[in-house]
Scaffold this active site. Sequence first.
Site, mmCIF file in Angstrom:
data_model
loop_
_atom_site.group_PDB
_atom_site.id
_atom_site.type_symbol
_atom_site.label_atom_id
_atom_site.label_comp_id
_atom_site.label_asym_id
_atom_site.label_seq_id
_atom_site.Cartn_x
_atom_site.Cartn_y
_atom_site.Cartn_z
ATOM 1 N N ASP A 289 -0.530 -8.284 6.021
ATOM 2 C CA ASP A 289 -1.659 -7.367 5.854
ATOM 3 C C ASP A 289 -2.763 -8.160 5.156
ATOM 4 O O ASP A 289 -2.666 -8.486 3.973
ATOM 5 C CB ASP A 289 -1.236 -6.161 5.020
ATOM 6 C CG ASP A 289 -2.353 -5.129 4.878
ATOM 7 O OD1 ASP A 289 -3.536 -5.515 4.961
ATOM 8 O OD2 ASP A 289 -2.046 -3.947 4.669
ATOM 9 N N TYR B 262 0.847 -1.189 0.000
ATOM 10 C CA TYR B 262 0.000 0.000 0.000
ATOM 11 C C TYR B 262 0.889 1.248 0.000
ATOM 12 O O TYR B 262 1.944 1.275 0.638
ATOM 13 C CB TYR B 262 -0.898 -0.048 1.231
ATOM 14 C CG TYR B 262 -1.718 1.182 1.490
ATOM 15 C CD1 TYR B 262 -2.478 1.772 0.482
ATOM 16 C CD2 TYR B 262 -1.754 1.753 2.760
ATOM 17 C CE1 TYR B 262 -3.239 2.899 0.730
ATOM 18 C CE2 TYR B 262 -2.516 2.874 3.020
ATOM 19 C CZ TYR B 262 -3.256 3.448 2.000
ATOM 20 O OH TYR B 262 -4.007 4.558 2.255
#
Length: 395
Positions: A185, A113
């Site tokens: 994640d 991200y």
Amino acid sequence: MDRKHRFNFETQVIHEGYDAEKFKGSLAPPIFQTSTFTFETAQQGEKRFAGEEEGYIYSRLGNPTVKMLEERMAALEKGEAALAFGSGMAAVSAVLFALTKTGDHIICSQGVYGCTFGLLEMMEEKYKISHDFSAMESKQQLLNEIKPQTVCIYVETPINPTMKLVDLEMVAEVGREKGIPVIVDNTFCSPYLQNPIELGCDIVIHSATKYIGGHGDVVAGLVIGSKEFLDKVSMTTQKDIGGIISPFDAWLLLRGLKTLAVRLDRHCDNAEKLASYLLAHPKIEKVYFPGDRSNPDFEIAQKQMRKPGGMISFTLKGDKRTAQEFMNRLNLIKIAVSLGDAETLIQQPAAMTHAVVPKESREKMGIEDTLLRLSVGLESWKDIRDDLSQALEGV
């Protein structure tokens, strides 16, 4: 709820961590909207601060509504404990700061991200904590990339936004052999689709803003792992940096969790139908979707994901202008950078979520200007398809 009696996932998301009898029979968990808690005596306050007596002190250090959320998430992710944070990035930063010191090294999956990338860059610039990106395509490759100063392995899978998958069992095996914790994640999957701890990983992170909340009305983060590690995080990086969640936001997540399984089933079903449509469309260059049998990571998806998820990335034939013109022609589908909401959302990672990543690094990650990320919502898949179709006709 008695954890000795393990219910199925669909029941746990509704009941785990809450006993109505303890709260005057209230069906919905109460919101403890308080900053601090009183002590019966000065001695009790002393004991709680010394850790000699359990109980609440101050909502930055613990809150009953937040605790309900943490217990539920720990059960869903098969972990010993959980901590809730004010955002996904508060969760990511708390974990990485807790695990590292100056001179340490982090190995990351090939693509993360954009804000995680920015955090890693800041940690390197300010604190001399270095990082390298790895394709993580084989055990030997990963072993070769580990340095003496490597202290953790950080993985996104599916990777945002390229949807590339990482074999979590393989990475976990490397982590065990080297004594290095593996952080995953799990935002794109939620615990309904993937459980990294069951696959041997150590720490799971969620941007709870996404599928956990599911309604686009809360910003939050979660970390799940061993009690020993999370006690350390709780009393250091969470307490002292202060990225805590509010009781009301914790309550919103508890409410959202109740429909997680139902929502994910619909997200996934819609995504499979829309991926098939996009794969066959002449104006689409490539489609990145874990459920596509021609995807090189399809076998990994079958092994570690219960369903292929509700996220699709695809590239258009043309250039950046073509992609933006296509987005501007959409009516039902909203241009927005979040995901996991009831509404279908689309964004252009190179210009939005990953704009902080230098162009050269973006290209290595496979993030082209024409790459678009579609978070498939809960609407009729036919209406989503029709909106995509009319927009594609105009470019």
